[in-house]
Motif scaffolding. Structure first.
Motif, PDB file in Angstrom:
ATOM      1  N   GLY A  32       0.800  -1.217   0.000  1.00 40.73           N
ATOM      2  CA  GLY A  32       0.000   0.000   0.000  1.00 40.73           C
ATOM      3  C   GLY A  32       0.838   1.274   0.000  1.00 40.73           C
ATOM      4  N   ALA A  33       2.139   1.150  -0.254  1.00 37.21           N
ATOM      5  CA  ALA A  33       3.021   2.318  -0.192  1.00 37.21           C
ATOM      6  C   ALA A  33       2.665   3.343  -1.253  1.00 37.21           C
ATOM      7  CB  ALA A  33       4.471   1.877  -0.362  1.00 37.21           C
ATOM      8  N   LYS A  34       2.862   4.593  -0.885  1.00 36.11           N
ATOM      9  CA  LYS A  34       2.664   5.708  -1.797  1.00 36.11           C
ATOM     10  C   LYS A  34       3.912   6.567  -1.738  1.00 36.11           C
ATOM     11  CE  LYS A  34      -2.227   5.780  -0.840  1.00 36.11           C
ATOM     12  NZ  LYS A  34      -3.299   6.448  -0.150  1.00 36.11           N
ATOM     13  N   ILE A  35       4.146   7.360  -2.771  1.00 30.13           N
ATOM     14  CA  ILE A  35       5.290   8.250  -2.768  1.00 30.13           C
ATOM     15  C   ILE A  35       4.823   9.653  -3.148  1.00 30.13           C
ATOM     16  CG2 ILE A  35       5.930   7.749  -5.152  1.00 30.13           C
ATOM     17  CD1 ILE A  35       8.881   7.971  -4.236  1.00 30.13           C
ATOM     18  N   ALA A  36       5.368  10.612  -2.460  1.00 34.74           N
ATOM     19  CA  ALA A  36       5.127  12.019  -2.790  1.00 34.74           C
ATOM     20  C   ALA A  36       6.490  12.635  -3.057  1.00 34.74           C
ATOM     21  CB  ALA A  36       4.424  12.737  -1.638  1.00 34.74           C
ATOM     22  N   PHE A  37       6.588  13.482  -4.042  1.00 32.68           N
ATOM     23  CA  PHE A  37       7.867  14.037  -4.451  1.00 32.68           C
ATOM     24  C   PHE A  37       7.791  15.553  -4.498  1.00 32.68           C
ATOM     25  CE2 PHE A  37      10.751  15.538  -7.742  1.00 32.68           C
ATOM     26  CZ  PHE A  37      11.942  14.971  -7.341  1.00 32.68           C
ATOM     27  N   ASP A  38       8.816  16.201  -3.972  1.00 32.97           N
ATOM     28  CA  ASP A  38       8.922  17.660  -4.045  1.00 32.97           C
ATOM     29  C   ASP A  38      10.169  18.025  -4.819  1.00 32.97           C
ATOM     30  OD1 ASP A  38       6.734  18.701  -2.434  1.00 32.97           O
ATOM     31  OD2 ASP A  38       7.724  17.693  -0.770  1.00 32.97           O
ATOM     32  N   ASP A  39      10.039  18.957  -5.711  1.00 32.21           N
ATOM     33  CA  ASP A  39      11.175  19.500  -6.440  1.00 32.21           C
ATOM     34  C   ASP A  39      11.369  20.930  -5.956  1.00 32.21           C
ATOM     35  OD1 ASP A  39      13.136  20.291  -8.182  1.00 32.21           O
ATOM     36  OD2 ASP A  39      12.008  19.865  -9.994  1.00 32.21           O
ATOM     37  N   LEU A  58       5.716  23.114   2.456  1.00 30.67           N
ATOM     38  CA  LEU A  58       6.435  21.939   1.956  1.00 30.67           C
ATOM     39  C   LEU A  58       5.875  20.628   2.501  1.00 30.67           C
ATOM     40  CD1 LEU A  58       8.798  21.094   0.141  1.00 30.67           C
ATOM     41  CD2 LEU A  58      10.264  21.176   2.152  1.00 30.67           C
ATOM     42  N   PHE A  59       5.795  20.482   3.804  1.00 32.19           N
ATOM     43  CA  PHE A  59       5.416  19.200   4.395  1.00 32.19           C
ATOM     44  C   PHE A  59       3.930  18.846   4.312  1.00 32.19           C
ATOM     45  CE2 PHE A  59       9.093  20.441   7.290  1.00 32.19           C
ATOM     46  CZ  PHE A  59      10.032  19.852   6.468  1.00 32.19           C
ATOM     47  N   PRO A  60       3.009  19.802   4.410  1.00 27.64           N
ATOM     48  CA  PRO A  60       1.590  19.433   4.512  1.00 27.64           C
ATOM     49  C   PRO A  60       1.028  18.640   3.331  1.00 27.64           C
ATOM     50  CG  PRO A  60       1.883  21.672   5.238  1.00 27.64           C
ATOM     51  CD  PRO A  60       3.189  21.233   4.647  1.00 27.64           C
ATOM     52  N   HIS A  61       1.446  18.943   2.114  1.00 24.58           N
ATOM     53  CA  HIS A  61       0.853  18.211   0.980  1.00 24.58           C
ATOM     54  C   HIS A  61       1.271  16.749   0.993  1.00 24.58           C
ATOM     55  CE1 HIS A  61       3.937  17.271  -2.058  1.00 24.58           C
ATOM     56  NE2 HIS A  61       4.602  18.246  -1.480  1.00 24.58           N
ATOM     57  N   ALA A  62       2.524  16.459   1.393  1.00 27.04           N
ATOM     58  CA  ALA A  62       2.966  15.074   1.475  1.00 27.04           C
ATOM     59  C   ALA A  62       2.206  14.342   2.584  1.00 27.04           C
ATOM     60  CB  ALA A  62       4.466  15.009   1.740  1.00 27.04           C
ATOM     61  N   TYR A  63       2.015  15.013   3.700  1.00 31.62           N
ATOM     62  CA  TYR A  63       1.259  14.423   4.800  1.00 31.62           C
ATOM     63  C   TYR A  63      -0.185  14.150   4.376  1.00 31.62           C
ATOM     64  CZ  TYR A  63      -0.291  13.505   9.537  1.00 31.62           C
ATOM     65  OH  TYR A  63      -0.804  12.904  10.653  1.00 31.62           O
ATOM     66  N   ALA A  64      -0.784  15.113   3.687  1.00 25.70           N
ATOM     67  CA  ALA A  64      -2.167  14.943   3.226  1.00 25.70           C
ATOM     68  C   ALA A  64      -2.276  13.815   2.203  1.00 25.70           C
ATOM     69  CB  ALA A  64      -2.690  16.249   2.639  1.00 25.70           C
ATOM     70  N   ASP A 107       8.772  29.996   2.326  1.00 27.85           N
ATOM     71  CA  ASP A 107       9.108  30.787   3.515  1.00 27.85           C
ATOM     72  C   ASP A 107       8.847  30.019   4.802  1.00 27.85           C
ATOM     73  OD1 ASP A 107       9.939  32.943   2.013  1.00 27.85           O
ATOM     74  OD2 ASP A 107       7.976  33.893   2.032  1.00 27.85           O
ATOM     75  N   ASP A 108       7.827  29.178   4.810  1.00 28.39           N
ATOM     76  CA  ASP A 108       7.483  28.392   5.988  1.00 28.39           C
ATOM     77  C   ASP A 108       7.303  26.947   5.554  1.00 28.39           C
ATOM     78  OD1 ASP A 108       6.458  27.181   8.245  1.00 28.39           O
ATOM     79  OD2 ASP A 108       4.849  28.630   8.544  1.00 28.39           O
ATOM     80  N   LEU A 109       8.242  26.079   5.933  1.00 28.54           N
ATOM     81  CA  LEU A 109       8.188  24.671   5.541  1.00 28.54           C
ATOM     82  C   LEU A 109       6.948  23.978   6.096  1.00 28.54           C
ATOM     83  CD1 LEU A 109      11.939  23.754   6.145  1.00 28.54           C
ATOM     84  CD2 LEU A 109      10.850  24.343   3.975  1.00 28.54           C
ATOM     85  N   ASN A 110       6.458  24.462   7.244  1.00 29.67           N
ATOM     86  CA  ASN A 110       5.278  23.863   7.877  1.00 29.67           C
ATOM     87  C   ASN A 110       4.006  24.089   7.083  1.00 29.67           C
ATOM     88  OD1 ASN A 110       6.464  22.766  10.261  1.00 29.67           O
ATOM     89  ND2 ASN A 110       6.755  24.859  10.954  1.00 29.67           N
ATOM     90  N   ARG A 111       3.987  25.113   6.275  1.00 27.95           N
ATOM     91  CA  ARG A 111       2.801  25.382   5.453  1.00 27.95           C
ATOM     92  C   ARG A 111       3.054  25.142   3.974  1.00 27.95           C
ATOM     93  NH1 ARG A 111       0.853  30.896   8.236  1.00 27.95           N
ATOM     94  NH2 ARG A 111       3.013  31.367   7.802  1.00 27.95           N
TER      95      ARG A 111
END
Length: 133
Positions: A16-23, A41-47, A35-39
């Protein structure tokens, strides 16, 4: 040949693995961060369901600075999200583990092609520590 279908003999260990990628680069060299990694960068991968996030970039600043703090904040507020961070890209020398690997709620990962003697010299490990066991 064709790949086996789901449910077949070769599903793998993480079916069931999924991968999310950021460039975070527009030209393959320069890194551009929100400017804010918490808003930004990380949230879309978590979602998207990711619970392990790996970054191979790092700074040569061995202090705890703002991006390390943002890694810590997201990890603290999402305890089921593991951030893997490169230990640094400028060693081997003392104090070459840079931010965000200086964060406290992440897992810093590093490697070395140096000898155990060099590791002892740069890390200031006592000679009594057995690194081969």
């Amino acid at each position: 040949g064709a790949a086996p279908v789901a449910g077949g003999d070769y599903d793998g260990m993480a079916r069931g693995a999924k991968i999310a990628f950021d460039d975070v680069s527009t030209n393959g060299e320069d890194l551009i961060f929100p400017d804010d990694l918490n808003r930004g960068l990380f949230p879309h991968a978590y979602a998207a369901g990711a619970r392990v996030y790996s970054v191979s970039w790092g700074d040569d600043t061995p202090q705890y600075e703002s991006n390390a703090m943002e890694f810590d904040q997201f990890a603290y507020s999402h305890p089921d999200f593991l951030l893997l961070v490169a230990g640094g890209n400028i060693g081997p020398a003392p104090f070459t583990i840079g931010s965000p690997a200086t964060a406290k709620n992440i897992l810093a990962v590093a490697a070395s092609r140096n000898s155990l003697a060099a590791l002892r010299a740069y890390s200031q490990l006592p000679a009594a520590v057995n690194l081969t066991a």
